[in-house]
Design a protein around this motif. Sequence first.
Motif, PDB file in Angstrom:
ATOM      1  N   ALA A   1       0.832  -1.204   0.000  1.00  0.00           N
ATOM      2  CA  ALA A   1       0.000   0.000   0.000  1.00  0.00           C
ATOM      3  C   ALA A   1       0.865   1.252   0.000  1.00  0.00           C
ATOM      4  O   ALA A   1       0.543   2.248  -0.662  1.00  0.00           O
ATOM      5  CB  ALA A   1      -0.927  -0.007   1.215  1.00  0.00           C
ATOM      6  N   GLU A   2       1.956   1.200   0.738  1.00  0.00           N
ATOM      7  CA  GLU A   2       2.873   2.351   0.800  1.00  0.00           C
ATOM      8  C   GLU A   2       3.460   2.629  -0.573  1.00  0.00           C
ATOM      9  O   GLU A   2       3.567   3.802  -1.001  1.00  0.00           O
ATOM     10  CB  GLU A   2       3.981   2.062   1.819  1.00  0.00           C
ATOM     11  CG  GLU A   2       4.834   3.263   2.167  1.00  0.00           C
ATOM     12  CD  GLU A   2       5.850   2.932   3.258  1.00  0.00           C
ATOM     13  OE1 GLU A   2       6.094   3.794   4.119  1.00  0.00           O
ATOM     14  OE2 GLU A   2       6.397   1.805   3.249  1.00  0.00           O
ATOM     15  N   LEU A   3       3.817   1.583  -1.312  1.00  0.00           N
ATOM     16  CA  LEU A   3       4.346   1.771  -2.663  1.00  0.00           C
ATOM     17  C   LEU A   3       3.292   2.361  -3.590  1.00  0.00           C
ATOM     18  O   LEU A   3       3.568   3.271  -4.379  1.00  0.00           O
ATOM     19  CB  LEU A   3       4.836   0.431  -3.221  1.00  0.00           C
ATOM     20  CG  LEU A   3       6.266   0.003  -2.881  1.00  0.00           C
ATOM     21  CD1 LEU A   3       6.589  -1.338  -3.521  1.00  0.00           C
ATOM     22  CD2 LEU A   3       7.266   1.056  -3.352  1.00  0.00           C
ATOM     23  N   TYR A   4       2.057   1.842  -3.503  1.00  0.00           N
ATOM     24  CA  TYR A   4       0.972   2.381  -4.333  1.00  0.00           C
ATOM     25  C   TYR A   4       0.780   3.871  -4.059  1.00  0.00           C
ATOM     26  O   TYR A   4       0.582   4.666  -4.985  1.00  0.00           O
ATOM     27  CB  TYR A   4      -0.330   1.633  -4.048  1.00  0.00           C
ATOM     28  CG  TYR A   4      -0.459   0.293  -4.742  1.00  0.00           C
ATOM     29  CD1 TYR A   4      -0.320   0.184  -6.131  1.00  0.00           C
ATOM     30  CD2 TYR A   4      -0.764  -0.852  -4.017  1.00  0.00           C
ATOM     31  CE1 TYR A   4      -0.455  -1.048  -6.768  1.00  0.00           C
ATOM     32  CE2 TYR A   4      -0.909  -2.088  -4.642  1.00  0.00           C
ATOM     33  CZ  TYR A   4      -0.748  -2.179  -6.022  1.00  0.00           C
ATOM     34  OH  TYR A   4      -0.891  -3.398  -6.652  1.00  0.00           O
ATOM     35  N   GLN A   5       0.832   4.264  -2.793  1.00  0.00           N
ATOM     36  CA  GLN A   5       0.630   5.683  -2.459  1.00  0.00           C
ATOM     37  C   GLN A   5       1.764   6.537  -2.999  1.00  0.00           C
ATOM     38  O   GLN A   5       1.529   7.645  -3.501  1.00  0.00           O
ATOM     39  CB  GLN A   5       0.492   5.842  -0.945  1.00  0.00           C
ATOM     40  CG  GLN A   5      -0.831   5.295  -0.405  1.00  0.00           C
ATOM     41  CD  GLN A   5      -1.066   5.636   1.053  1.00  0.00           C
ATOM     42  OE1 GLN A   5      -0.159   6.072   1.756  1.00  0.00           O
ATOM     43  NE2 GLN A   5      -2.279   5.433   1.530  1.00  0.00           N
TER      44      GLN A   5
END
Length: 966
Positions: free
Chosen positions: A834-838
């Motif tokens: 999720a951190e990468l997507y953000q």
Amino acid sequence: LCLFRLPGSPYQPAIEALESHPEKKFYNVSKLGGAKYDTLPYSIRVLFESSVRNCDGFLVKETDAMNILDWKTKQNHVEVPFCPARVVLQDFTGIPAMVDFAAMREAVRNAGGDPVKVNPACPTDLTVDHSLQIDFSKCAIQNAPNPGGGEQKPLAKLSPLKAQPRKLPPCRGHSGCRGSCSAGESGRSSGPFSAQIENTPILCPFHLQPVPEPETVLKNQEMEFGRNRERLQFFKWSSKVFENISIIPPETGTAHQVNLEYLSRVVFDVKDFLHPDSVVGTDSHTTMVNGLGILGWGVGGIETEAVMLGMPVTLTLPEVVGCELTGTVSPFATSIDIVLSITKHLRQADVAGKFVEFFGSGVSQLSVADRTTIANMCPEYGAILSFFPVDNVTLKHLKHAGFDKAKLEVTEAYLKAVKLFRNDESSSREPEYSQVVQVSLSSIIPYVSGPKRSQDRVAVNNMKSDFQACLNEKSGVKGFQIAAEKQNDIVPVQYEGNEYKLSHGCVVIAAVISCTNNCNPSVMLAAGLLAKKAVEAGLVVKPYIRTSLSPGSGMVTHYLSSSGVLPYLSKLGFEVVGYGCSTCVGNTAPLPEAIRNAIKQGDIIACGVLSGTKNFEGRLCDCVRANYLASPPLVVAYAIAGTVRIDFDTEPLGTGFNGKSIYLRDIWPTRQELHAVEEECVISSMFKELKEKMEKGNKRWNLLEAPESTLFPWDLKSTYIRCPSFFDKLAKEAVSPQAVENAHVLLYLGDSVTTDHISPAGSIARSSAAAKYLTSKGLTPREFNSYGARRGNDAVMTRGTFANIKLLNKFIGKPAPKTIHFPSGQTLDVFEAAELYQKEGIPVIILAGKKYGLGSSRDWAAKGPFLLGVKAVLAESYEKVHRSQLIGIGIAPLQFRPGENPSTLGLTGREQFSILFPPELSPRMTLDIKTSTGKVFSVIALFENSMEITLYKNGGSLNFVARRFL
């Protein structure tokens, strides 16, 4: 007090004086509603009174009141507001609520508003009850096979009133005992009620002499205050600076127990104006108070915060299922058996999202304790609440609970005036219900529930064969798929110098815990009397079994002690470990290393047996795969047997003195024995003294220092309390919903995903993203505490979202808190993906099956996904409370059309999804979703009313409320 409510109600002409007490005023809704009112279910009458009293033309309109009065034709068709009289919080969900209030004060100040105005408008009580962890259990003496030395003989018998004299040598390992002693009249007062609660002695089980509070209690209390000091200081600050909130300190009792024994009014009397008591809370078991005739249910922390600020709860005017109870309860059936039987009947009747109301001749045969036990389980069969109207049984209980005569007279007169009092002897007809479910109490036999879900009941006399079937069955909601040649495997293990043999079905956790049962003296006393008879017969519990007794309040300890059964529970290992939620929320201490290794080595299906309400797989311990809910006496019985693969009718629990086989029927207490002890030991003096104890607090809490500043002084180094980011983009005006374009699927989940799967409450795994964060802050694994304890830190909770080891993501194909980051193809922790997507600016959504969001109401199950960047959840169906929570934080709950799901639509979850929201939303409108493969399909936007749409447009209820202050 209310921030938004306009003054004056158009129904003021309906205000009358109470005939027997003219100084008391009330809205006579009985006359206002006329013949229609007389046909309403009692629970709907409470809703109607609230709408009349709170009608202001803004949040509550005249049409709302009339819709409720027309319940028969309007049920399921209209949304109505409800303004509860008060709010109850527990600390796991209460701390994020109070952190949000503290953050809102800061945000309002930063936007030019007055932070002092940010206060709860609705009376709020917060009970610190979910902090307890079982670090210590069992005294050293409990594992000693022969604590007195010499020839082993049975303990002296204890009567409920007086200890019998016997001379014994000193205990080994119990520093509180005064040594060799003669236990006669000095060992106990002449009657169970001659001492105050604070002075009621707990007896050494070997010398029958008073000893100090159990060492395990003191040690666990010390650990609780040590590891949770930051949180407790924050609560202390909250109690000082916020108006209209009271904090009930640790070691007092559970939120729902304190709610019953201390906070409940039944009828509110505010400056001589009367109205029904009602409550919403952040614990799903707030429903327990319905057993007292108090309308109440659990909602998410997000909705609760809005109620605290004066906004109503909005609900679809529900169907009301009338549950008719007939017949007489069997002597061998406990309240838990009744609960599980009713659970099965009501689940089959499909009561999800409905009110349940009890009536019939059988109701009067149930004590208030029985009723609250039944009402407490209603979240497990899906109902919003289960309501028992006030009757003569209720009044008798209130008299014992310390209500003075004048209060009781006013309560009875008012409830009869507004026709909220139920009288079995009355010739008046029963209310009209949406449907009626009949339950014969005479047909109920003892049951347990499991091994993975509370609704899967198993008759005790079928337990052995049912467990065998579970071993054979494929892995799923009941099965474990153990090969036939391995089903009788035995794994020898050395523990404390002795060899034991573990096999499938062996019991390794047995917990009588602080939920459901502890409001009911009969089932707790049954466990104690069974333990007494077992010890006297020479039965023991194997020392490796993790046994514990965590009462719901000091009152429980008091009546177990004053009835003379507590020493026998301690002898079997069920020593009081503290007061609060523990085993049920995953806070049990780890199993002994040797036992864990043996279970894993042999792939043993080990069992936990607990008298609680939650038995999801892996919840108690990651190596305990089968968990059964049972009544307290059956928890003790299975602990003695050491296995669930036993037929109590034909197989003995064990061998007693002189080699005699002891069967369950030999030690099961009769109902006559239970009633005799209950009458002598559970009386009004307990409630009175307990209330005084709660009001005094405790020494550790009273000495705790906390700041008194208007704004909370955030400590940037704190790993418990952190200012969340929900208000970072707060503006005075809301913006229209933005389209979700080219979103990736963060998780592809199946059916029955619980809030435990989404936001765990138990211990923090050492390999998890949250553990990595805490380690980076200099903490050791011993200092991690639990997710529940760290709900005041959004950095921990975001990393803990979807961190449950039992999470089954279809992208991964096996249980693990992992997912695939599709742009890179990497398999990562959910938080890391999720951190990468953000960072890449890519929105994410979640695909799910049926009943998404089952289980306890938990605000971080919505807040966590929001902070992970989730814009929408697309599921086949939702648990009602969780759906509301998603809207309350700003996530769109979307539902596949009937008969459709990802499989029928040919979706793999690897596509990208685009969702266009029109400028004007309407309830349950259809939206189109387009995938990167060119497929277009329609879904239903599950906004049930205009208020939910308003909240979603504002980015959730927190931002909506904060804007009101500006």
